[in-house]
Design a protein around this motif. Structure first.
Motif, short mmCIF file in Angstrom:
data_model
loop_
_atom_site.label_atom_id
_atom_site.label_comp_id
_atom_site.label_asym_id
_atom_site.label_seq_id
_atom_site.Cartn_x
_atom_site.Cartn_y
_atom_site.Cartn_z
N LEU A 5 0.83 -1.21 0.00
CA LEU A 5 0.00 0.00 0.00
C LEU A 5 0.86 1.26 0.00
N TYR A 6 2.04 1.17 0.63
CA TYR A 6 2.96 2.31 0.64
C TYR A 6 3.39 2.67 -0.78
N PHE A 7 3.57 1.65 -1.62
CA PHE A 7 4.01 1.89 -3.00
C PHE A 7 2.85 2.07 -3.98
N LEU A 8 1.66 1.66 -3.60
CA LEU A 8 0.54 1.63 -4.54
C LEU A 8 0.21 3.01 -5.12
N PHE A 9 0.05 4.00 -4.29
CA PHE A 9 -0.41 5.29 -4.79
C PHE A 9 0.65 6.06 -5.58
N ALA A 47 -9.37 0.20 -15.00
CA ALA A 47 -9.26 -1.03 -14.21
C ALA A 47 -7.92 -1.72 -14.46
N PHE A 48 -7.49 -1.77 -15.70
CA PHE A 48 -6.21 -2.39 -16.02
C PHE A 48 -5.05 -1.62 -15.40
N SER A 49 -5.13 -0.28 -15.40
CA SER A 49 -4.04 0.51 -14.83
C SER A 49 -3.94 0.32 -13.32
N TRP A 50 -5.08 0.16 -12.63
CA TRP A 50 -5.02 -0.14 -11.20
C TRP A 50 -4.42 -1.51 -10.96
N LEU A 51 -4.73 -2.45 -11.83
CA LEU A 51 -4.15 -3.79 -11.71
C LEU A 51 -2.63 -3.74 -11.93
N VAL A 52 -2.20 -3.00 -12.94
CA VAL A 52 -0.76 -2.84 -13.19
C VAL A 52 -0.08 -2.16 -12.01
N ALA A 53 -0.71 -1.12 -11.48
CA ALA A 53 -0.13 -0.41 -10.33
C ALA A 53 -0.04 -1.33 -9.11
N LEU A 54 -1.05 -2.14 -8.89
CA LEU A 54 -1.03 -3.07 -7.76
C LEU A 54 0.08 -4.11 -7.92
N VAL A 55 0.20 -4.66 -9.12
CA VAL A 55 1.25 -5.65 -9.38
C VAL A 55 2.64 -5.02 -9.20
N LEU A 56 2.83 -3.82 -9.76
CA LEU A 56 4.13 -3.15 -9.61
C LEU A 56 4.42 -2.81 -8.14
N PHE A 58 3.35 -4.44 -5.56
CA PHE A 58 3.69 -5.72 -4.93
C PHE A 58 5.12 -6.13 -5.27
N VAL A 59 5.52 -5.95 -6.52
CA VAL A 59 6.88 -6.29 -6.94
C VAL A 59 7.89 -5.42 -6.21
N PHE A 69 18.94 -4.83 -2.35
CA PHE A 69 19.93 -4.11 -3.15
C PHE A 69 19.44 -3.85 -4.57
N VAL A 70 18.43 -4.57 -5.05
CA VAL A 70 17.89 -4.39 -6.39
C VAL A 70 16.80 -3.32 -6.39
N PHE A 71 16.14 -3.13 -5.26
CA PHE A 71 14.98 -2.23 -5.19
C PHE A 71 15.24 -0.83 -5.72
N PRO A 72 16.30 -0.11 -5.28
CA PRO A 72 16.47 1.26 -5.77
C PRO A 72 16.62 1.34 -7.28
#
Length: 147
Positions: A5-9, A47-56, A58-59, A69-72
């Motif tokens: 949720l921190y990354f979602l918005f 709807a698809f963009s919210w799904l993409v945002a949620l998946v990203l 989560f990743v 070390f890969v995150f940044p």
């Protein structure tokens, strides 16, 4: 889950900025095809963009927790690719509007409206991107040392 949720918005914001620029690009390059797009298509895209945002999101949360070390690099790459696509889209829009300024003298009011809308959406997109940029810099560079 809370980290997702921190990354979602912020991710959703970047995805929407990207979609707005691509929608404007489509409207500028293919104005007649763009007029035929129905409302259902926009709901599907949202709807698809919210799904993409949620998946990203989560990743990104997974990368931060498991492979920190890969995150940044992943987050900065996402922001860079978004910025690159935005820049290319708006350069193409500007070139296309300037090209049709000389050849479409009869469609002056329509061209003026298209130019005003493109400029308004460009300013909105730039403002939105500038508001998310400090968070991206913080998360990609400074916060890397805190994790």
């Amino acid at each position: 889950m809370l980290l997702t949720l921190y990354f979602l918005f912020p991710v959703a914001s970047l995805v929407y900025i990207l979609l707005i620029s691509l929608e404007r690009l489509h409207a500028t390059i293919y104005p007649f095809k763009h007029c035929l797009i129905g409302g259902k298509v926009y709901f599907r895209i949202i709807a698809f963009s919210w799904l993409v945002a949620l998946v990203l999101a989560f990743v990104f949360a997974f990368l931060l927790l498991r492979v920190s070390f890969v995150f940044p690099y992943a987050y900065a790459s996402f922001a860079f690719i978004t910025l690159l696509i935005l820049a290319v889209s708006y350069v193409r829009i500007i070139l296309n509007v300037k090209k049709y300024t000389h050849s479409a003298q009869n469609f002056g009011s329509l061209l003026s409206e298209e130019r005003k809308l493109s400029l308004t959406l460009f300013i909105m997109t730039l403002t939105s991107f500038l508001t998310i940029l400090p968070a991206v810099i913080w998360d990609a560079i400074i916060a890397d040392h805190l994790w």
